[in-house]
Design an enzyme around this catalytic site. Structure first.
Site, PDB file in Angstrom:
ATOM      1  N   THR A 109       0.524  -1.186  -0.032  1.00  0.00           N
ATOM      2  CA  THR A 109       0.042  -0.161  -0.145  1.00  0.00           C
ATOM      3  C   THR A 109       1.001   1.325  -0.143  1.00  0.00           C
ATOM      4  O   THR A 109       0.425   2.293  -0.384  1.00  0.00           O
ATOM      5  CB  THR A 109      -1.044  -0.042   1.226  1.00  0.00           C
ATOM      6  N   TYR A 112       5.202 -12.182   4.788  1.00  0.00           N
ATOM      7  CA  TYR A 112       4.150 -11.673   4.143  1.00  0.00           C
ATOM      8  C   TYR A 112       3.966 -12.610   2.903  1.00  0.00           C
ATOM      9  O   TYR A 112       4.538 -12.683   1.895  1.00  0.00           O
ATOM     10  CB  TYR A 112       4.371 -10.311   3.667  1.00  0.00           C
ATOM     11  N   LYS A 114       1.868 -12.126   7.732  1.00  0.00           N
ATOM     12  CA  LYS A 114       0.442 -11.587   7.350  1.00  0.00           C
ATOM     13  C   LYS A 114       0.112 -12.454   6.157  1.00  0.00           C
ATOM     14  O   LYS A 114       0.805 -12.805   5.330  1.00  0.00           O
ATOM     15  CB  LYS A 114       1.101 -10.344   6.602  1.00  0.00           C
TER      16      LYS A 114
END
Length: 294
Positions: free
Chosen positions: A44, A132, A161
């Site tokens: 992001t 991740y 994550k």
């Protein structure tokens, strides 16, 4: 490291440069609304298009503003183990609380290669490492068994994550990693899977939606942890239209557009990403108004 909501915060730009003034305003908005951590320079945060000097400025400014109130986790993943380690050491030097390390993309390592990648990095830093897993972007998937092996063996890998949307994988990843190590944490990497991950025994979310609606995302998790399952589910359902709208185009295109409509930042991205279409802008205007955010 944290339970609840970690905001995967955007990186504002203005006239092609970092917009630290807008960024500070956004960080303070997160702090005021009770988020539990900030994740800087993740997907992001447009990490692929932020250079090393800009990374240093952004991380340093974040740490100054946050001033120890919540953990600051820095995105440090590449598809080269050595380059990843370099970014990890930069984050360590700057004083970050942890690093988010995406699985190596494009070169498609095996499960053994993924394990060795995280082992190599973990042996060379004292920082807490968050794996991740985002197979939709990387082309590789950390299987639950591999996540459990990492949890069992690599003590400064603190959690994962999990951005694989498959509910069965979410459930197995939580189950197997918690069996391997009770303090290993699992966060949802998809806002719309947060409630399901919590029900599976997970620890929260690394969130895109909380850029825009931090209070509501914090409430979703806090109500669940307080035992108010129905209230948490209600918040989840109310957020569904916003969750859907913020992924109408490739992240972070819609969330930057939404923050622009809310007056936080310029609607500016770096190529190859481009601003949201007018159709998406209109969708976001309507959803933000219906959500009481505009």
């Amino acid at each position: 490291m944290f339970r609840g909501v970690g905001t995967a915060i955007v990186t504002p730009f203005k006239n092609g440069e970092l917009d630290l003034e807008s960024y500070e305003r956004l960080v303070r908005y997160q702090l005021e609304n009770g988020v539990n951590a900030l994740i800087v320079l993740g997907t992001t945060g447009e990490s692929p298009t932020v250079n090393e000097d800009e990374r240093e400025k952004l991380v340093s400014r974040t740490l100054e503003i946050v001033d120890g109130k919540i953990p600051v986790i820095v995105g440090a993943g590449t598809n080269s183990t050595e380059k990843t380690l370099k970014l990890v050491k930069q984050a360590e030097k700057l004083g970050a609380n942890g690093v988010l390390v995406v699985t190596p993309y494009y070169n498609k390592p095996t499960q053994e290669g993924l394990y060795q990648h995280y082992k190599y990095i973990s042996e060379r830093t004292d920082l807490g490492i968050v794996v991740y897993n985002v197979p939709g972007r990387t082309g590789v998937n950390v299987l639950p068994e591999t996540a459990a092996r990492i949890a069992a063996d690599l003590k400064n890998v603190v959690g994962i994550k999990e951005a694989n949307p498959d509910i069965d994988q979410i459930d197995r990843t939580v189950s197997l990693t918690k069996q391997a190590r009770s303090d290993f944490m699992v966060w949802s990497g998809n806002d719309d899977r947060t409630f399901y991950l919590l029900c599976a025994g997970g620890d929260g979310v690394i969130s895109v939606v909380s850029n825009v609606a931090p209070k509501q995302m914090v409430e979703l998790c806090a109500e669940y942890f307080s035992g108010n399952l129905e209230k948490s589910r209600e918040v989840h359902r109310k957020l569904r239209p916003l969750m859907k709208a913020l992924f109408a185009e490739t992240n972070p295109i819609p969330v930057k557009a939404a923050l622009n409509l809310m007056g936080f930042i310029e609607n500016e991205l770096r190529l190859p990403l481009v601003p949201a279409s007018e159709k998406t802008m209109e969708l976001l205007r309507n959803v933000l108004k219906e959500s009481g955010l505009l």
